[in-house]
Write a protein that holds these residues in place. Structure first.
Motif, short mmCIF file in Angstrom:
data_model
loop_
_atom_site.label_atom_id
_atom_site.label_comp_id
_atom_site.label_asym_id
_atom_site.label_seq_id
_atom_site.Cartn_x
_atom_site.Cartn_y
_atom_site.Cartn_z
N VAL A 1 -8.92 -35.18 19.35
CA VAL A 1 -8.43 -34.12 18.45
C VAL A 1 -8.12 -34.72 17.07
O VAL A 1 -8.48 -34.16 16.04
N LEU A 2 -7.47 -35.88 17.08
CA LEU A 2 -7.14 -36.55 15.80
C LEU A 2 -8.41 -36.93 15.04
O LEU A 2 -8.48 -36.79 13.82
N ASP A 3 -9.43 -37.38 15.79
CA ASP A 3 -10.72 -37.72 15.17
C ASP A 3 -11.30 -36.51 14.45
O ASP A 3 -11.73 -36.60 13.31
N ILE A 4 -11.30 -35.39 15.16
CA ILE A 4 -11.91 -34.17 14.60
C ILE A 4 -11.15 -33.74 13.35
O ILE A 4 -11.75 -33.49 12.30
N PHE A 5 -9.82 -33.69 13.46
CA PHE A 5 -9.02 -33.28 12.30
C PHE A 5 -9.18 -34.29 11.15
O PHE A 5 -9.26 -33.91 9.99
N GLY A 6 -9.23 -35.56 11.50
CA GLY A 6 -9.42 -36.60 10.48
C GLY A 6 -10.73 -36.41 9.75
O GLY A 6 -10.78 -36.47 8.52
N ALA A 7 -11.79 -36.14 10.52
CA ALA A 7 -13.11 -35.96 9.91
C ALA A 7 -13.11 -34.75 9.00
O ALA A 7 -13.67 -34.78 7.90
N ILE A 8 -12.45 -33.66 9.46
CA ILE A 8 -12.40 -32.43 8.65
C ILE A 8 -11.64 -32.69 7.34
O ILE A 8 -12.10 -32.34 6.26
N PHE A 9 -10.49 -33.34 7.45
CA PHE A 9 -9.69 -33.63 6.24
C PHE A 9 -10.48 -34.52 5.28
O PHE A 9 -10.49 -34.29 4.07
N LEU A 10 -11.14 -35.54 5.84
CA LEU A 10 -11.89 -36.48 5.00
C LEU A 10 -13.02 -35.75 4.28
O LEU A 10 -13.20 -35.88 3.07
N LEU A 11 -13.76 -34.94 5.04
CA LEU A 11 -14.91 -34.23 4.47
C LEU A 11 -14.47 -33.24 3.39
O LEU A 11 -15.02 -33.23 2.28
N THR A 12 -13.44 -32.43 3.70
CA THR A 12 -13.01 -31.42 2.72
C THR A 12 -12.39 -32.10 1.48
O THR A 12 -12.53 -31.59 0.38
N GLY A 13 -11.77 -33.25 1.71
CA GLY A 13 -11.20 -33.99 0.56
C GLY A 13 -12.30 -34.56 -0.31
O GLY A 13 -12.21 -34.53 -1.53
N LEU A 14 -13.36 -35.07 0.32
CA LEU A 14 -14.43 -35.70 -0.45
C LEU A 14 -15.22 -34.67 -1.26
O LEU A 14 -15.61 -34.93 -2.39
N VAL A 15 -15.48 -33.50 -0.67
CA VAL A 15 -16.28 -32.50 -1.40
C VAL A 15 -15.41 -31.61 -2.29
O VAL A 15 -15.94 -30.97 -3.21
N GLY A 16 -14.10 -31.57 -2.03
CA GLY A 16 -13.21 -30.79 -2.90
C GLY A 16 -13.22 -29.30 -2.59
O GLY A 16 -12.73 -28.50 -3.38
N ILE A 17 -13.81 -28.94 -1.44
CA ILE A 17 -13.87 -27.53 -1.08
C ILE A 17 -13.22 -27.34 0.28
O ILE A 17 -13.58 -28.03 1.24
N CYS A 18 -12.28 -26.39 0.35
CA CYS A 18 -11.66 -26.08 1.64
C CYS A 18 -12.10 -24.69 2.07
O CYS A 18 -11.72 -23.69 1.44
#
Lengths: 181, 66
Positions: free
Chosen positions: B37-54
Motif C-alpha cells: 500500500v505504501l509503495d502504491i501511494f508513494g508511486a502516486i505521490f512521486l508521479l503527481t509531484g513530478l508532473v505537477g498535475i493532481c
C-alpha cells in the motif's frame, strides 16, 4: 589574428553568426545547407562568417570552443548565444533571432524546479534499487530512476539532441518526387 | 493538455513524501500488505509531484497553484 577577429566583429555594422567548422567534420557539412538557407533568409540583416577551426586554434581556445560545429551569435560584438553540434533549422533559428535582437534566446527544456525534482526522484529510485541489489522489481525501479533522472537533463545531452533532430528530420521529410509518377 | 494544478511547495512535498513512502515500502521497513500500500501511494505521490498535475483536484476545479 584573434584581435583582428574581435575588431572585425565590433566594426561590423550588422549582427554576426560565426560558424566554426572544419573540412573533415561530418556534422559541419550536415548543417551547411541549413546555414545557407538561413543566411539567405537573413541576408542584409545578419552576416554569417565561417571560421576554419584548424586554421585558428588560438581563437577557438580563447572562445572556449571545444567541439565543432559551433555557432556563435554576436550582437554589437557581444556574444548572445551559441550552439554546438548538428541541429535542425528550427534549432538554429533562435541563434539568428538572438543575433538580430541582442536578446538571449529563451532556453527550452525543463524548468529548474523540474530538473531538481526529477534528479532527486531519479537518485532516490537508484538508491532503492541498490538497496534491493537490483533483483526482480528493483531492476525495474533502477530503470525507472534512470529514465526520470535523464528526463531532467535530456535537452543537454548531445547524443539525444543529434538523434532527436535526425528523427524529426526523418518524420518531417517531404515525400520524394518520383519521376514519371 | 492538462493544466498544471500544483504549486511548487505542493510538488516538492509530494516528491519528498513519495520518496519516503517508497523507502518505507520498497526499502523493506514496512513489510507485507501495508508495504505494498505504501509503495502504491508513494508511486502516486512521486508521479503527481513530478508532473505537477493532481487528477483528484480536477473534478473540484481545485488548484494550489495561484
Amino acid at each position: 589574428m584573434e584581435n583582428n577577429f574581435f575588431e572585425r566583429l565590433k566594426q561590423n555594422p550588422r549582427p554576426v553568426v560565426v560558424d566554426f567548422w572544419a573540412p573533415w567534420c561530418g556534422p559541419c557539412r550536415a548543417i551547411e545547407p541549413v546555414m545557407k538557407k538561413l543566411s539567405a533568409e537573413y541576408a542584409g540583416r545578419v552576416d554569417v562568417w565561417k571560421v576554419n577551426a584548424d586554421e585558428q586554434p588560438d581563437l577557438l581556445r580563447s572562445l572556449r570552443i571545444y567541439g565543432i560545429p559551433t555557432l556563435v551569435a554576436y550582437h554589437n560584438g557581444q556574444e548572445v548565444a551559441r550552439r554546438t553540434g548538428a541541429a535542425s533549422p528550427a534549432a538554429l533559428l533562435p541563434l539568428f533571432e538572438a543575433a538580430l535582437s541582442g536578446d538571449k534566446p529563451v532556453r527550452s527544456g525543463p524548468a529548474a524546479l523540474d530538473r531538481l525534482l526529477r534528479l532527486t526522484a531519479g537518485a532516490a529510485l537508484g538508491i532503492l534499487a541498490i538497496q534491493g541489489h537490483f533483483s526482480g522489481l528493483y531492476l525495474f525501479v533502477a530503470g525507472l530512476g534512470l529514465v526520470v533522472a535523464f528526463s531532467a537533463v535530456y535537452d543537454r545531452c548531445p547524443i539525444y539532441r543529434a538523434l532527436s533532430s535526425r528523427l524529426k528530420a526523418l518524420l518531417h521529410k517531404e515525400p520524394a518526387n518520383h519521376p514519371g509518377a | 493538455m492538462f493544466k498544471v494544478n500544483e504549486a511548487n511547495w505542493d510538488r516538492i512535498a509530494r516528491v519528498v513524501l513519495g520518496i519516503v513512502l517508497l523507502y518505507l515500502g520498497l526499502g523493506g521497513v514496512v513489510a507485507g500488505g501495508m508495504g505494498i500500500v505504501l509503495d502504491i501511494f508513494g508511486a502516486i505521490f512521486l508521479l503527481t509531484g513530478l508532473v505537477g498535475i493532481c487528477p483528484l483536484y480536477m473534478p473540484f476545479k481545485f488548484s494550489t497553484k495561484k
